[in-house]
Design a protein around this motif. Sequence first.
Motif, PDB file in Angstrom:
ATOM      1  N   LEU A 211      21.983 -45.067  99.550  1.00 39.05           N
ATOM      2  CA  LEU A 211      21.934 -43.823  98.781  1.00 39.05           C
ATOM      3  C   LEU A 211      21.446 -42.666  99.637  1.00 39.05           C
ATOM      4  O   LEU A 211      21.949 -41.538  99.532  1.00 39.05           O
ATOM      5  CB  LEU A 211      21.036 -43.996  97.557  1.00 39.05           C
ATOM      6  N   LEU A 212      20.463 -42.927 100.487  1.00 41.21           N
ATOM      7  CA  LEU A 212      19.963 -41.871 101.369  1.00 41.21           C
ATOM      8  C   LEU A 212      21.036 -41.474 102.384  1.00 41.21           C
ATOM      9  O   LEU A 212      21.231 -40.281 102.671  1.00 41.21           O
ATOM     10  CB  LEU A 212      18.695 -42.330 102.084  1.00 41.21           C
ATOM     11  N   ASP A 213      21.743 -42.466 102.939  1.00 42.59           N
ATOM     12  CA  ASP A 213      22.829 -42.170 103.872  1.00 42.59           C
ATOM     13  C   ASP A 213      23.925 -41.350 103.191  1.00 42.59           C
ATOM     14  O   ASP A 213      24.469 -40.408 103.778  1.00 42.59           O
ATOM     15  CB  ASP A 213      23.424 -43.468 104.424  1.00 42.59           C
ATOM     16  N   ARG A 214      24.238 -41.696 101.954  1.00 40.69           N
ATOM     17  CA  ARG A 214      25.262 -40.959 101.215  1.00 40.69           C
ATOM     18  C   ARG A 214      24.814 -39.518 100.970  1.00 40.69           C
ATOM     19  O   ARG A 214      25.615 -38.587 101.038  1.00 40.69           O
ATOM     20  CB  ARG A 214      25.540 -41.653  99.881  1.00 40.69           C
ATOM     21  N   PHE A 215      23.529 -39.350 100.694  1.00 36.85           N
ATOM     22  CA  PHE A 215      22.976 -38.017 100.472  1.00 36.85           C
ATOM     23  C   PHE A 215      23.166 -37.151 101.724  1.00 36.85           C
ATOM     24  O   PHE A 215      23.553 -35.985 101.642  1.00 36.85           O
ATOM     25  CB  PHE A 215      21.488 -38.144 100.120  1.00 36.85           C
ATOM     26  N   ARG A 216      22.905 -37.732 102.888  1.00 35.00           N
ATOM     27  CA  ARG A 216      23.111 -36.996 104.143  1.00 35.00           C
ATOM     28  C   ARG A 216      24.601 -36.700 104.366  1.00 35.00           C
ATOM     29  O   ARG A 216      24.963 -35.607 104.812  1.00 35.00           O
ATOM     30  CB  ARG A 216      22.563 -37.794 105.324  1.00 35.00           C
ATOM     31  N   ARG A 217      25.445 -37.668 104.050  1.00 37.87           N
ATOM     32  CA  ARG A 217      26.887 -37.444 104.217  1.00 37.87           C
ATOM     33  C   ARG A 217      27.380 -36.351 103.276  1.00 37.87           C
ATOM     34  O   ARG A 217      28.280 -35.575 103.623  1.00 37.87           O
ATOM     35  CB  ARG A 217      27.662 -38.747 103.983  1.00 37.87           C
TER      36      ARG A 217
ATOM     37  N   GLU B 227      13.097 -39.965 103.905  1.00 37.82           N
ATOM     38  CA  GLU B 227      13.389 -41.039 104.856  1.00 37.82           C
ATOM     39  C   GLU B 227      12.175 -41.887 105.232  1.00 37.82           C
ATOM     40  O   GLU B 227      12.284 -43.119 105.285  1.00 37.82           O
ATOM     41  CB  GLU B 227      14.033 -40.463 106.114  1.00 37.82           C
ATOM     42  N   PRO B 228      10.992 -41.310 105.512  1.00 40.19           N
ATOM     43  CA  PRO B 228       9.835 -42.164 105.844  1.00 40.19           C
ATOM     44  C   PRO B 228       9.464 -43.125 104.721  1.00 40.19           C
ATOM     45  O   PRO B 228       9.019 -44.247 104.983  1.00 40.19           O
ATOM     46  CB  PRO B 228       8.709 -41.151 106.095  1.00 40.19           C
ATOM     47  N   VAL B 229       9.646 -42.692 103.482  1.00 44.10           N
ATOM     48  CA  VAL B 229       9.349 -43.554 102.338  1.00 44.10           C
ATOM     49  C   VAL B 229      10.320 -44.738 102.314  1.00 44.10           C
ATOM     50  O   VAL B 229       9.934 -45.882 102.051  1.00 44.10           O
ATOM     51  CB  VAL B 229       9.431 -42.763 101.017  1.00 44.10           C
ATOM     52  N   VAL B 230      11.590 -44.466 102.608  1.00 37.27           N
ATOM     53  CA  VAL B 230      12.604 -45.519 102.629  1.00 37.27           C
ATOM     54  C   VAL B 230      12.329 -46.497 103.771  1.00 37.27           C
ATOM     55  O   VAL B 230      12.405 -47.717 103.606  1.00 37.27           O
ATOM     56  CB  VAL B 230      14.009 -44.904 102.769  1.00 37.27           C
ATOM     57  N   ARG B 231      11.988 -45.957 104.931  1.00 35.91           N
ATOM     58  CA  ARG B 231      11.688 -46.824 106.072  1.00 35.91           C
ATOM     59  C   ARG B 231      10.468 -47.700 105.791  1.00 35.91           C
ATOM     60  O   ARG B 231      10.446 -48.889 106.135  1.00 35.91           O
ATOM     61  CB  ARG B 231      11.428 -45.971 107.316  1.00 35.91           C
TER      62      ARG B 231
ATOM     63  N   GLU C  60      12.850 -46.050  95.514  1.00 37.89           N
ATOM     64  CA  GLU C  60      13.903 -45.908  94.499  1.00 37.89           C
ATOM     65  C   GLU C  60      13.681 -44.667  93.653  1.00 37.89           C
ATOM     66  O   GLU C  60      14.629 -43.946  93.321  1.00 37.89           O
ATOM     67  CB  GLU C  60      13.941 -47.156  93.625  1.00 37.89           C
ATOM     68  N   ALA C  61      12.419 -44.406  93.300  1.00 40.34           N
ATOM     69  CA  ALA C  61      12.103 -43.250  92.462  1.00 40.34           C
ATOM     70  C   ALA C  61      12.462 -41.946  93.154  1.00 40.34           C
ATOM     71  O   ALA C  61      12.836 -40.966  92.500  1.00 40.34           O
ATOM     72  CB  ALA C  61      10.613 -43.261  92.108  1.00 40.34           C
ATOM     73  N   GLN C  62      12.366 -41.920  94.477  1.00 39.81           N
ATOM     74  CA  GLN C  62      12.694 -40.695  95.212  1.00 39.81           C
ATOM     75  C   GLN C  62      14.180 -40.581  95.528  1.00 39.81           C
ATOM     76  O   GLN C  62      14.725 -39.479  95.595  1.00 39.81           O
ATOM     77  CB  GLN C  62      11.885 -40.636  96.513  1.00 39.81           C
TER      78      GLN C  62
END
Length: 231
Positions: free
Chosen positions: A132-138, A70-74, A44-46
């Motif tokens: 949020l990560l997916d949205r960042f990529r989009r 991404e590795p942190v999220v996974r 979350e912090a990242q």
Amino acid sequence: MERLRERRREREQAVDKVRGQLKDAIAAVAKDVDAADAAVAAAEAQVNPLGKQVRGMSTPAILELADKVEPVVRASSSTAAAARRAVEGIADGFEASLRDDLRAILQEDPAARQIDMQTLRLAPRVSRVENLLDRFRRDAELKERRRAEDLKRAALTVLRYHQQVKGLSREELFASLDTDKNGWIDEREFVRFFKRADKEVKVRTVRRPAKATDAEAKAAEAKAAEAKAAE
């Protein structure tokens, strides 16, 4: 009947013997749950600041940062899932005949209930982080599409300006870019044109005669009427 009571007493005694082990198992799993909570918090912090960083970042920089996060999220997702499985499987580490009784105890145990709720709350947090990560990529893809559209519009503006300044027809404009005269404009020819083209597009205006005022119009009409009467 007596035999049933005896069996019940034996089961209760067996459960009592493993109560201490059950407490230890709850405490061990609680550590895993705390570790999973920390992993999700780290993700979350990242991820949380990413939305505010998009505007000032280039597309390659966005994708590079996304790959880094991404590795942190996974890891947070897999750790949270493992913690949930550990909570659900506390009773599975004991004798099969005691598991139903132990599960009933777990439902009433404050520590067990706490880690159960804690892992249930991890799931929506992980989903939010992933979204949020997916949205960042989009956002990176959208930014690249907008950049491509801006470049396209700019290129068309320069081409039209060049055509206008040189007084070229469409065929003549094409021929001026097709330097090897093979009927195609390849990347090399396209780039060469824009290297030497005037990219300082100037707006060309056509001066129109000033519109006559009402008084001037009436005077002109009166003069025309006098001329007609004199005839």
